[in-house]
Design a protein around this motif. Structure first.
Motif, mmCIF file in Angstrom:
data_model
loop_
_atom_site.group_PDB
_atom_site.id
_atom_site.type_symbol
_atom_site.label_atom_id
_atom_site.label_comp_id
_atom_site.label_asym_id
_atom_site.label_seq_id
_atom_site.Cartn_x
_atom_site.Cartn_y
_atom_site.Cartn_z
ATOM 1 N N LEU A 104 0.887 -1.157 0.000
ATOM 2 C CA LEU A 104 0.000 0.000 0.000
ATOM 3 C C LEU A 104 0.927 1.210 0.000
ATOM 4 C CD1 LEU A 104 -3.047 0.652 2.362
ATOM 5 C CD2 LEU A 104 -1.476 2.448 1.664
ATOM 6 N N PHE A 105 0.968 1.915 -1.112
ATOM 7 C CA PHE A 105 1.835 3.090 -1.243
ATOM 8 C C PHE A 105 1.139 4.307 -0.661
ATOM 9 C CE2 PHE A 105 2.756 6.931 -3.785
ATOM 10 C CZ PHE A 105 4.099 7.094 -3.473
ATOM 11 N N ASP A 106 1.795 4.958 0.308
ATOM 12 C CA ASP A 106 1.237 6.139 0.967
ATOM 13 C C ASP A 106 2.218 7.291 0.819
ATOM 14 O OD1 ASP A 106 0.576 8.120 3.024
ATOM 15 O OD2 ASP A 106 -0.880 6.653 3.740
ATOM 16 N N SER A 107 1.870 8.230 -0.050
ATOM 17 C CA SER A 107 2.761 9.356 -0.341
ATOM 18 C C SER A 107 3.060 10.201 0.897
ATOM 19 C CB SER A 107 2.139 10.235 -1.430
ATOM 20 O OG SER A 107 0.819 10.627 -1.069
ATOM 21 N N GLY A 108 2.046 10.434 1.714
ATOM 22 C CA GLY A 108 2.200 11.327 2.850
ATOM 23 C C GLY A 108 3.119 10.818 3.932
ATOM 24 N N HIS B 291 -2.578 -0.922 -3.817
ATOM 25 C CA HIS B 291 -3.489 0.038 -3.197
ATOM 26 C C HIS B 291 -2.698 1.320 -2.989
ATOM 27 C CE1 HIS B 291 -7.462 0.554 -1.426
ATOM 28 N NE2 HIS B 291 -6.942 1.166 -0.386
ATOM 29 N N VAL B 292 -3.364 2.463 -3.116
ATOM 30 C CA VAL B 292 -2.668 3.745 -3.041
ATOM 31 C C VAL B 292 -3.417 4.692 -2.121
ATOM 32 C CG1 VAL B 292 -1.958 5.787 -4.342
ATOM 33 C CG2 VAL B 292 -1.689 3.512 -5.359
ATOM 34 N N HIS B 293 -2.673 5.317 -1.197
ATOM 35 C CA HIS B 293 -3.199 6.409 -0.383
ATOM 36 C C HIS B 293 -2.597 7.711 -0.877
ATOM 37 C CE1 HIS B 293 -4.609 4.137 3.501
ATOM 38 N NE2 HIS B 293 -5.389 3.948 2.453
ATOM 39 N N LEU B 294 -3.467 8.622 -1.280
ATOM 40 C CA LEU B 294 -3.044 9.942 -1.739
ATOM 41 C C LEU B 294 -3.157 10.912 -0.567
ATOM 42 C CD1 LEU B 294 -4.953 9.967 -5.150
ATOM 43 C CD2 LEU B 294 -2.570 9.326 -4.740
ATOM 44 N N LYS B 295 -1.999 11.249 -0.016
ATOM 45 C CA LYS B 295 -1.950 12.113 1.168
ATOM 46 C C LYS B 295 -0.871 13.158 0.943
ATOM 47 C CE LYS B 295 -1.544 9.859 5.145
ATOM 48 N NZ LYS B 295 -2.643 9.886 6.120
ATOM 49 N N ASP B 296 -1.187 14.411 1.202
ATOM 50 C CA ASP B 296 -0.224 15.495 1.048
ATOM 51 C C ASP B 296 0.230 15.953 2.432
ATOM 52 O OD1 ASP B 296 1.353 17.376 -0.274
ATOM 53 O OD2 ASP B 296 -0.262 17.984 -1.621
ATOM 54 N N VAL B 297 1.276 16.774 2.475
ATOM 55 C CA VAL B 297 1.825 17.237 3.758
ATOM 56 C C VAL B 297 2.085 18.731 3.729
ATOM 57 C CG1 VAL B 297 2.903 15.019 4.333
ATOM 58 C CG2 VAL B 297 4.206 16.732 3.033
ATOM 59 N N ARG B 298 2.185 19.292 4.951
ATOM 60 C CA ARG B 298 2.557 20.696 5.125
ATOM 61 C C ARG B 298 3.920 20.727 5.824
ATOM 62 N NH1 ARG B 298 -3.155 20.798 6.837
ATOM 63 N NH2 ARG B 298 -4.385 21.936 5.256
ATOM 64 N N PRO B 299 4.998 20.977 5.087
ATOM 65 C CA PRO B 299 6.354 20.914 5.671
ATOM 66 C C PRO B 299 6.569 21.854 6.846
ATOM 67 C CG PRO B 299 6.479 20.879 3.290
ATOM 68 C CD PRO B 299 5.046 21.181 3.631
ATOM 69 N N ASP B 300 5.911 23.005 6.850
ATOM 70 C CA ASP B 300 6.092 23.925 7.974
ATOM 71 C C ASP B 300 5.550 23.325 9.266
ATOM 72 O OD1 ASP B 300 3.509 24.106 6.851
ATOM 73 O OD2 ASP B 300 3.202 26.119 7.665
ATOM 74 N N VAL B 301 4.464 22.570 9.151
ATOM 75 C CA VAL B 301 3.919 21.909 10.337
ATOM 76 C C VAL B 301 4.836 20.772 10.769
ATOM 77 C CG1 VAL B 301 1.942 20.692 11.314
ATOM 78 C CG2 VAL B 301 1.577 22.539 9.669
ATOM 79 N N ILE B 302 5.340 20.017 9.812
ATOM 80 C CA ILE B 302 6.277 18.936 10.136
ATOM 81 C C ILE B 302 7.488 19.501 10.882
ATOM 82 C CG2 ILE B 302 7.872 17.234 9.170
ATOM 83 C CD1 ILE B 302 5.864 16.778 6.912
ATOM 84 N N ALA B 303 8.008 20.627 10.415
ATOM 85 C CA ALA B 303 9.155 21.261 11.076
ATOM 86 C C ALA B 303 8.807 21.658 12.503
ATOM 87 C CB ALA B 303 9.612 22.476 10.276
#
Length: 297
Positions: A185-189, A211-223
């Motif tokens: 299951l590939f999860d981009s996020g 199966h694929v999960h399309l998930k985006d991220v906010r790098p400023d929040v990760i930081a």
């Protein structure tokens, strides 16, 4: 991408969060699935407010033109007797088969910190020993064979805070498992969250992605999560994740790679956020428009 072979679904976690029940507590199952259909999706995964009776659930989904495509399975092949894991796994496969689904998404939860509210998500994950790797891979192959005998494909969900998080761990897992019974299951996020390049990982393993999960991220929040030694759940509340097209991942090359290998199956928008801050319907519509533009489906 071939629109006849690829179907688009969305996860209910944007409406009601399984790990943080206060997020979306007021949102009902009926609101969730109705808005999924309104936003133009064909399927969904299973959430904590979904009816447990397949007949009841199927009726509710049929009225809205939706199907179940997958359900998370918490495996504990490292820390529980295999017979116990197998019993739970077979029961979930039975449920999914009754719902017409053909995929079960496992994630090893032994030693997981994803649900630990006070454990920093960066620098705290558990690393398996060589012996544990062998036990893990053997257990997954056994579960995969069971699933295959029931007409279900086992796909593995790599995830932040678990024993399979990094690109190196995904590579090792895929090398040690049987492609006849075990897929990814590939999860981009989740890859972007831990600092990996999702496209690089996908190109290595695209032939085994089911199966694929399309998930985006906010790098400023990760930081901010990293700097503040926040937990995975802290990050969810802060807005680490968002839908495709609202963060910084370029999904165009990801769709191109999946198309080049003739991917068939579901792509699932999955972005757990606080629905009080990110209206689920608004973001579902935003993701649907972006995917139509970038993937042509």
């Amino acid at each position: 991408m071939n629109a006849d072979k690829v179907k688009l679904a969305i996860a209910p976690i944007a409406w009601t969060n399984d790990d943080l029940p206060d997020l979306g507590a007021a949102n009902t199952f009926e609101q969730c699935v109705s808005e999924m259909a309104l936003a133009g999706y064909e399927g969904c995964e299973v959430g904590n407010k979904y009816p447990k009776d397949p007949a009841v659930l199927k009726r509710a989904l049929d009225m809205r033109g939706l199907r179940i495509c997958n359900q998370w399975f918490s495996s504990f092949v490292l820390t529980k007797p295999f017979e116990e894991v197998e019993k739970e796994f077979v029961a979930q496969c039975d449920f999914l088969r009754a719902m017409g689904a053909r995929v079960i998404g496992a994630s090893e939860q032994s030693f997981s910190i994803q649900g630990s509210k006070d454990v920093p998500i960066f620098g705290s994950k558990y690393d398996m020993t060589n012996t544990e790797w062998e036990k893990f891979a053997s257990g997954m192959n056994r579960l995969g064979a069971i699933a295959k005998s029931m007409g279900i494909s086992l796909v593995y969900h790599h995830h932040m805070g678990t024993v399979v998080q990094t690109a190196e761990e995904v590579d090792r897992m895929m090398d040690m498992t049987d492609p006849e019974v075990f897929s990814l299951l590939f999860d981009s996020g989740h890859l972007a969250y831990c600092g990996e390049d999702p496209l690089t990982v996908l190109k290595k393993h695209s032939a085994r992605v089911k199966h694929v999960h399309l998930k985006d991220v906010r790098p400023d929040v990760i930081a901010a999560v990293k700097a503040g030694r926040g937990s995975f759940l802290d990050g969810v509340r802060m807005g680490t994740f968002t839908v495709p097209g609202d963060g910084t991942i370029d999904f165009g090359p990801i769709f191109e790679e999946l198309g080049s290998v003739g991917y068939e199956g579901w792509m699932v928008v999955e972005a757990e956020q606080d629905p009080a801050k990110a209206d689920p319907l608004e973001y579902a519509l935003k993701a649907r428009a972006y995917i139509r533009e970038k993937a042509g489906i």
